[in-house]
Design a protein around this motif. Structure first.
Motif, short mmCIF file in Angstrom:
data_model
loop_
_atom_site.label_atom_id
_atom_site.label_comp_id
_atom_site.label_asym_id
_atom_site.label_seq_id
_atom_site.Cartn_x
_atom_site.Cartn_y
_atom_site.Cartn_z
N HIS A 76 -8.37 -3.65 -2.77
CA HIS A 76 -6.85 -3.02 -3.37
C HIS A 76 -6.03 -3.46 -3.28
O HIS A 76 -4.88 -3.33 -4.12
N LYS A 77 -5.15 -4.80 -2.58
CA LYS A 77 -4.36 -5.70 -2.54
C LYS A 77 -3.90 -5.92 -4.21
O LYS A 77 -3.12 -5.96 -4.59
N HIS A 108 1.10 -1.07 -0.19
CA HIS A 108 0.35 0.23 0.27
C HIS A 108 0.42 1.18 -0.07
O HIS A 108 1.57 1.39 0.63
N ASN A 109 1.02 2.12 -0.79
CA ASN A 109 1.44 3.32 -1.23
C ASN A 109 3.06 3.32 -1.52
O ASN A 109 3.38 4.14 -0.77
N ASP A 113 -7.54 11.04 -7.04
CA ASP A 113 -7.25 10.19 -8.30
C ASP A 113 -5.54 10.50 -8.99
O ASP A 113 -5.07 9.64 -10.07
N ASP A 114 -5.08 12.26 -8.62
CA ASP A 114 -3.46 12.09 -9.12
C ASP A 114 -2.73 11.38 -8.34
O ASP A 114 -1.97 11.44 -9.42
N TYR A 115 -3.38 11.17 -7.75
CA TYR A 115 -2.54 10.88 -6.79
C TYR A 115 -1.71 9.40 -7.27
O TYR A 115 -0.68 9.14 -7.09
N ALA A 151 -3.00 1.69 -9.89
CA ALA A 151 -3.49 2.11 -8.20
C ALA A 151 -4.16 1.09 -7.55
O ALA A 151 -5.13 0.88 -8.36
N SER A 152 -4.71 1.23 -6.86
CA SER A 152 -5.98 0.59 -6.20
C SER A 152 -6.79 2.10 -6.20
O SER A 152 -5.79 3.16 -6.32
N GLU A 153 -8.03 2.01 -5.49
CA GLU A 153 -9.14 2.86 -5.22
C GLU A 153 -8.87 3.73 -4.28
O GLU A 153 -9.26 4.93 -4.98
#
Length: 403
Positions: free
Chosen positions: A383-384, A294-295, A334-336, A328-330
């Protein structure tokens, strides 16, 4: 009006048949015949039955005929007759039988004849008819004739006139009276025509007792054209009678050396008409997915077996271009997420260049953010799954076709 036209046509046919009969052989050509035929039968527009007014139809039948002497003969016919109705109160057609007997006259003892006789039709009603006409037996073979005929039938019951055009095949019996044979030697080879089994031999050619050209060495080329006489038996020769030199196949690919444009092809290769290896195209591909935390844009296991197998594939097919897709996950802006997906794609590109020595010009990194989610259920597991890079590489390669 129709009856007058048909009578005029029949008279013209009589005159033509008389002219055709002049070029004939003396004596009866055959004693008797058995024939099968089909006819187009046109009924008079006023010919009626209990169900309506007849129009036209088809007749199929058999006939037996005989010659009594040079000029006179007779015949019997039996046929199946099917007539359509011009107007009917109950049914579209009528079907029955027709019986007939005719006297035949052969002018000039030819194959053309005139006939006259009686007919009996058994349809829905019964009709008695008188007939006249002209016909010809066209010779197809010694015992086979083609029948053509045109005739008019006067129906005494209705006082009407029908018309018939007929064609068929007749098998003849009995022998022709032959004219005295004129013996000659048309090709001037010294063998009379009645004994010459090879008419039309070239002038000056040597012939045997049958009038056929000599071929002393039996190679299929006559002496007149044989440039290599006395070739051994069973020798293959060309058109000049000389032995044909056999052409080999050194690489055993089925194409003779004189036509083989690709000598020494491998033993198991399938080849074309020129003796060259046939190549087939086959598509090969490799797919890899690399997950991320994540991130994060850090590749968790840069030495994994999946990554090494992928590197092995793109090194083997060195002309392929590779597009590295970052995702990327949800959760998040959006921009990040778009920026993060691009970082992930670039991180994998850097790994391929720095650690595995892949040419950077073959690689393109592209971020898709959260626009191509694999799982839209908005769970931790989803997300994973969505935090990843994805690459699919496809190449079309040529391979040798095997026998």
């Amino acid at each position: 009006m129709h009856t007058q036209l048909r009578l005029s046509s029949l008279c013209v046919a009589f005159l033509a048949a008389g002219a055709c009969a002049q070029d004939t052989l003396p004596g009866p050509a055959y004693d008797s015949w058995l024939g099968i035929y089909a006819s187009k039968y046109n009924a008079d527009s006023e010919k009626t039955s209990p169900s309506g007014v007849y129009q036209s139809g088809i007749e199929r039948g058999i006939e037996y005929g005989f010659r009594m002497d040079n000029k006179w003969g007779g015949r019997f016919e039996y046929s199946n007759l099917k007539l359509d109705y011009r107007q009917s109160t109950s049914q579209p057609e009528d079907q029955g039988q027709m019986f007939g007997a005719d006297a035949l006259y052969f002018p000039g003892n030819g194959d053309t004849f005139f006939f006259a006789g009686l007919r009996r039709q058994h349809l829905q009603d019964h009709y008695t008819l008188g007939d006249v006409g002209v016909g010809r037996h066209w010779e197809m073979a010694d015992n086979l004739r083609f029948i053509t005929e045109a005739g008019m039938f006067h129906d005494f019951s209705n006082n009407t006139n029908d018309f018939r055009v007929k064609a068929g095949i007749a098998f003849t019996f009995g022998s022709r009276s032959a004219a005295p044979a004129v013996v000659g030697d048309a090709d001037n080879d010294g063998v009379n025509n009645n004994l010459d089994q090879c008419p039309g031999t070239p002038a000056g050619a040597q012939v045997d007792s049958r009038g056929c050209e000599l071929d002393s060495d039996n190679d299929g080329v006559t002496n007149q054209y044989d440039q290599c006489p006395n070739t051994p038996p069973n020798t293959r020769v060309d058109e000049t009678g000389c032995p044909i030199q056999e052409v080999g196949d050194a690489d055993n690919d089925g194409v003779k050396d004189d036509r083989d444009q690709c000598a020494d092809t491998p033993a198991n290769d399938k080849v074309d008409a020129d003796g060259c290896t046939i190549f087939t195209e086959k598509e090969v591909s490799h797919t890899i997915r690399v997950p991320f935390a994540h991130n994060s844009s850090v590749i968790q296991d840069p030495d994994s077996q999946d990554i090494r197998n992928f590197v092995k594939f793109i090194k083997r097919y060195g002309k392929t271009s590779v597009v590295i897709e970052g995702h990327a996950s949800e959760p998040g802006d959006d921009d990040y997420n778009m920026m993060l997906s691009e970082k992930r794609a670039n991180a994998f590109k850097e790994l391929l260049v720095s650690r595995y020595g892949i040419d950077e010009s073959r690689l393109q990194a592209k971020g898709f953010g959260e626009t191509q989610l694999l799982d839209t259920s908005n769970t931790l597991e989803a997300h994973k799954k969505n935090r990843r890079i994805y690459i699919k590489v496809t190449e079309t390669v040529k391979r040798r076709a095997k026998k």
